[in-house]
Design a protein around this motif. Sequence first.
Motif, PDB file in Angstrom:
ATOM      1  N   VAL A   1       6.753 -13.290  -3.787  1.00 56.91           N
ATOM      2  CA  VAL A   1       5.431 -13.391  -3.163  1.00 56.91           C
ATOM      3  C   VAL A   1       4.401 -13.714  -4.246  1.00 56.91           C
ATOM      4  O   VAL A   1       4.340 -13.028  -5.271  1.00 56.91           O
ATOM      5  CB  VAL A   1       5.048 -12.073  -2.453  1.00 56.91           C
ATOM      6  CG1 VAL A   1       3.748 -12.261  -1.666  1.00 56.91           C
ATOM      7  CG2 VAL A   1       6.166 -11.604  -1.533  1.00 56.91           C
ATOM      8  N   GLU A   2       3.619 -14.746  -4.023  1.00 55.34           N
ATOM      9  CA  GLU A   2       2.582 -15.107  -4.986  1.00 55.34           C
ATOM     10  C   GLU A   2       1.474 -14.051  -4.996  1.00 55.34           C
ATOM     11  O   GLU A   2       1.232 -13.377  -3.994  1.00 55.34           O
ATOM     12  CB  GLU A   2       2.002 -16.476  -4.639  1.00 55.34           C
ATOM     13  CG  GLU A   2       3.016 -17.603  -4.739  1.00 55.34           C
ATOM     14  CD  GLU A   2       2.413 -18.943  -4.353  1.00 55.34           C
ATOM     15  OE1 GLU A   2       1.202 -18.988  -4.068  1.00 55.34           O
ATOM     16  OE2 GLU A   2       3.160 -19.943  -4.328  1.00 55.34           O
ATOM     17  N   THR A   3       0.805 -13.936  -6.131  1.00 55.56           N
ATOM     18  CA  THR A   3      -0.199 -12.880  -6.321  1.00 55.56           C
ATOM     19  C   THR A   3      -1.268 -12.896  -5.237  1.00 55.56           C
ATOM     20  O   THR A   3      -1.642 -11.844  -4.701  1.00 55.56           O
ATOM     21  CB  THR A   3      -0.865 -13.034  -7.697  1.00 55.56           C
ATOM     22  OG1 THR A   3       0.141 -12.980  -8.720  1.00 55.56           O
ATOM     23  CG2 THR A   3      -1.869 -11.918  -7.929  1.00 55.56           C
ATOM     24  N   ASN A   4      -1.757 -14.087  -4.882  1.00 61.44           N
ATOM     25  CA  ASN A   4      -2.834 -14.147  -3.892  1.00 61.44           C
ATOM     26  C   ASN A   4      -2.343 -13.925  -2.461  1.00 61.44           C
ATOM     27  O   ASN A   4      -3.136 -13.903  -1.516  1.00 61.44           O
ATOM     28  CB  ASN A   4      -3.566 -15.495  -3.974  1.00 61.44           C
ATOM     29  CG  ASN A   4      -2.636 -16.671  -3.739  1.00 61.44           C
ATOM     30  OD1 ASN A   4      -1.432 -16.501  -3.597  1.00 61.44           O
ATOM     31  ND2 ASN A   4      -3.196 -17.867  -3.700  1.00 61.44           N
TER      32      ASN A   4
ATOM     33  N   GLY B   1       0.835  -1.197   0.000  1.00 60.35           N
ATOM     34  CA  GLY B   1       0.000   0.000   0.000  1.00 60.35           C
ATOM     35  C   GLY B   1       0.866   1.242   0.000  1.00 60.35           C
ATOM     36  O   GLY B   1       2.083   1.179   0.234  1.00 60.35           O
ATOM     37  N   MET B   2       0.252   2.394  -0.264  1.00 58.62           N
ATOM     38  CA  MET B   2       1.011   3.631  -0.369  1.00 58.62           C
ATOM     39  C   MET B   2       1.524   4.068   0.991  1.00 58.62           C
ATOM     40  O   MET B   2       1.074   3.602   2.043  1.00 58.62           O
ATOM     41  CB  MET B   2       0.156   4.730  -1.005  1.00 58.62           C
ATOM     42  CG  MET B   2      -1.018   5.203  -0.175  1.00 58.62           C
ATOM     43  SD  MET B   2      -1.912   6.522  -1.021  1.00 58.62           S
ATOM     44  CE  MET B   2      -0.608   7.748  -1.218  1.00 58.62           C
ATOM     45  N   GLY B   3       2.501   4.973   0.992  1.00 61.61           N
ATOM     46  CA  GLY B   3       3.084   5.473   2.222  1.00 61.61           C
ATOM     47  C   GLY B   3       2.056   6.191   3.090  1.00 61.61           C
ATOM     48  O   GLY B   3       1.284   6.996   2.587  1.00 61.61           O
ATOM     49  N   GLY B   4       2.067   5.888   4.389  1.00 55.63           N
ATOM     50  CA  GLY B   4       1.158   6.554   5.317  1.00 55.63           C
ATOM     51  C   GLY B   4      -0.186   5.888   5.454  1.00 55.63           C
ATOM     52  O   GLY B   4      -1.053   6.374   6.199  1.00 55.63           O
ATOM     53  N   VAL B   5      -0.395   4.751   4.757  1.00 51.31           N
ATOM     54  CA  VAL B   5      -1.706   4.112   4.786  1.00 51.31           C
ATOM     55  C   VAL B   5      -1.870   3.204   6.011  1.00 51.31           C
ATOM     56  O   VAL B   5      -2.983   2.814   6.358  1.00 51.31           O
ATOM     57  CB  VAL B   5      -1.933   3.315   3.481  1.00 51.31           C
ATOM     58  CG1 VAL B   5      -1.210   1.974   3.526  1.00 51.31           C
ATOM     59  CG2 VAL B   5      -3.413   3.121   3.200  1.00 51.31           C
TER      60      VAL B   5
ATOM     61  N   ASN C   1       5.594  -0.850  -3.121  1.00 53.05           N
ATOM     62  CA  ASN C   1       5.711  -1.217  -4.530  1.00 53.05           C
ATOM     63  C   ASN C   1       5.308  -2.678  -4.721  1.00 53.05           C
ATOM     64  O   ASN C   1       5.977  -3.590  -4.238  1.00 53.05           O
ATOM     65  CB  ASN C   1       7.158  -0.993  -5.005  1.00 53.05           C
ATOM     66  CG  ASN C   1       7.303  -1.087  -6.503  1.00 53.05           C
ATOM     67  OD1 ASN C   1       6.575  -1.835  -7.162  1.00 53.05           O
ATOM     68  ND2 ASN C   1       8.238  -0.323  -7.048  1.00 53.05           N
ATOM     69  N   ARG C   2       4.224  -2.903  -5.453  1.00 55.32           N
ATOM     70  CA  ARG C   2       3.750  -4.264  -5.696  1.00 55.32           C
ATOM     71  C   ARG C   2       4.763  -5.079  -6.494  1.00 55.32           C
ATOM     72  O   ARG C   2       4.927  -6.280  -6.262  1.00 55.32           O
ATOM     73  CB  ARG C   2       2.404  -4.205  -6.439  1.00 55.32           C
ATOM     74  CG  ARG C   2       1.766  -5.571  -6.636  1.00 55.32           C
ATOM     75  CD  ARG C   2       0.481  -5.474  -7.438  1.00 55.32           C
ATOM     76  NE  ARG C   2      -0.069  -6.799  -7.696  1.00 55.32           N
ATOM     77  CZ  ARG C   2      -0.916  -7.428  -6.911  1.00 55.32           C
ATOM     78  NH1 ARG C   2      -1.343  -6.836  -5.817  1.00 55.32           N
ATOM     79  NH2 ARG C   2      -1.363  -8.636  -7.214  1.00 55.32           N
ATOM     80  N   ASP C   3       5.466  -4.428  -7.437  1.00 56.81           N
ATOM     81  CA  ASP C   3       6.446  -5.137  -8.258  1.00 56.81           C
ATOM     82  C   ASP C   3       7.585  -5.700  -7.402  1.00 56.81           C
ATOM     83  O   ASP C   3       8.116  -6.776  -7.687  1.00 56.81           O
ATOM     84  CB  ASP C   3       7.022  -4.209  -9.333  1.00 56.81           C
ATOM     85  CG  ASP C   3       5.991  -3.866 -10.399  1.00 56.81           C
ATOM     86  OD1 ASP C   3       5.003  -4.628 -10.527  1.00 56.81           O
ATOM     87  OD2 ASP C   3       6.163  -2.854 -11.088  1.00 56.81           O
ATOM     88  N   VAL C   4       7.966  -4.965  -6.364  1.00 53.49           N
ATOM     89  CA  VAL C   4       9.015  -5.440  -5.467  1.00 53.49           C
ATOM     90  C   VAL C   4       8.561  -6.717  -4.767  1.00 53.49           C
ATOM     91  O   VAL C   4       9.334  -7.669  -4.602  1.00 53.49           O
ATOM     92  CB  VAL C   4       9.385  -4.354  -4.437  1.00 53.49           C
ATOM     93  CG1 VAL C   4      10.281  -4.926  -3.327  1.00 53.49           C
ATOM     94  CG2 VAL C   4      10.084  -3.191  -5.112  1.00 53.49           C
TER      95      VAL C   4
END
Length: 564
Positions: free
Chosen positions: A305-308, A181-185, A296-299
């Motif tokens: 890490v698997e998608t689910n 998630g984004m920073g600060g969430v 970052n989801r790509d990281v």
Amino acid sequence: MEIVTAFIKEFVEPLMVPVKKHLGYMISCTKYVRDMSIKMRELNVARQGVEDHLKWNTRTRLKNSVQVRKWLEDVGQINEKVENISNNINNVGSCFNLKDRHMLGKKVSSLIEDIDSAKTQHSLIDWTNYPIPLGKVDSMMIPTSIRLSHHNDFQSRIPTFIEALKALGPNHKSHMIALWGMGGVGKTTMMQMIKRAVKEKKMFNFIVEAVVGEKTEPHDIQEAVANYLGIELKENTQPARAEKLRESFEAISDGGKNKFLIILDDVWQSVDMEDIGLSPLPNQGVNFKVLMTSRNRDVCTKMGVETNSILNVKILTEEESQGFFRQFVELSNDVDPELNKIGEDIVSKCCGLPIAIKTMVCTLRNKSKDAWNDALSRLEHHDIHNVVPKVFEMSYDNLQGQETKSIFLLCGLFPEDFDIPTEDLVKYGLGLKLFSRVYTIIQARTRLNACIERLMHTNLLIKSDKVDCVKMHDLVHAFVLDMFSAVDHSSIVSQSTMSGWPESDISVRSCKRISLTCKGMSEFPRDLKFRNLSLLKLMHGDKSLRFPRDFYEEMENLQARCST
């Protein structure tokens, strides 16, 4: 007569021993009770010493022998029996009640033997005082009900929390779980809640945590892992340190019996698990799972890490945001409706980010309607991508006193996610003459504590797990570094490994503060002419690194320096 005498000696005298013993129970009953009381007082003094030692070891995370708690349990049982006899001693009856005196004397005599035995066992207690690895989960922890913490009871996040907890379970095939998630969430907040939950449920024997950050080097991550495992890394090269960690994991794992949870917080770039002594996938030697947080989801995907298993920590709903705001600001229903409306509009501008909402609340609490209106207007043209720095800016502008602002900026000179020792802030504050009308260290500590209290109330500083330390949220730290680019606070700050003195757009003449992590630096330059430099902070340099003889010669206004 000789025959009779021999008969008495051989047969009658042995029979008299138990008779004398039982007569002693009746005749010396009162003496036995008195001796028991004296010995029990002595044993309770020893018990208090053991309990104090046990508490100290628990606080300082030192190992306790298994015999310690068993000994305390035995002494507790003896004490109960003694108290029971003492409470009922008046029921024994008169001195002519031979049966009751005999029974009492027999019980007390037996207890005296137990007390003497316990005193002997006390002398045999072995206080090893070996440190417990920081990552070891306390086996004595009492489980409590699992729930989201106060002020963070967001219904929209409960499914994510539960899903992550299930994925960390032994029956789930996921090896790596990511909170994205984004920073600060609130990723780190949820991670800490999950960490607390798995501790309470005793899902893992060891929990190892490392904050990765934007520029953290593998060397620092290795050091953090070693601290949690309770080992010292003396190896110099990265591969050698990784091998030492691998051996330690395998040894502590005990053939897979002990389970590890590896927490990697705030991951900006892919971390090679082999650098910290673990293979990319679990093997038969070490039973572990990984929980990571990242913007970052790509990281997360690159880390394997698997998608689910990439769980999105989303922004708060509008209803949750408004409820979160009201919990902190404590507006009652009879407050000016217009002020309530302004508050609602401010919350909407915070874009569902908990850190922005909480900081805004701390800034506006007990402020006038004009202050609220001003805050709303300053947030008017900001969206989710730049609202957080603006909120920090308003919080900084509203700080009371230049001293508090100076201490806040001083905290930004420490590395990201660093446990900032308050005593260091005292020394720097005195050296830089930040405190007005302060002449002693005691006065400086008092003034600093007042500044820290204000900064915590405005959410610009947060509590640290370490005693006498404070911390900065990584977004607040980034905000401070951006502020250093302003001329009034011109500073050179570098907290990553480097081979030489960092390049900077700041002129030598305008630079006032320098804070550097000197890992990888082979030597200092000899021609530094920072005439207006007031603070020089050099950290984690190699032991072979030496200062040139004339290093400080051109630093005419240097007021505080520190090298560690």
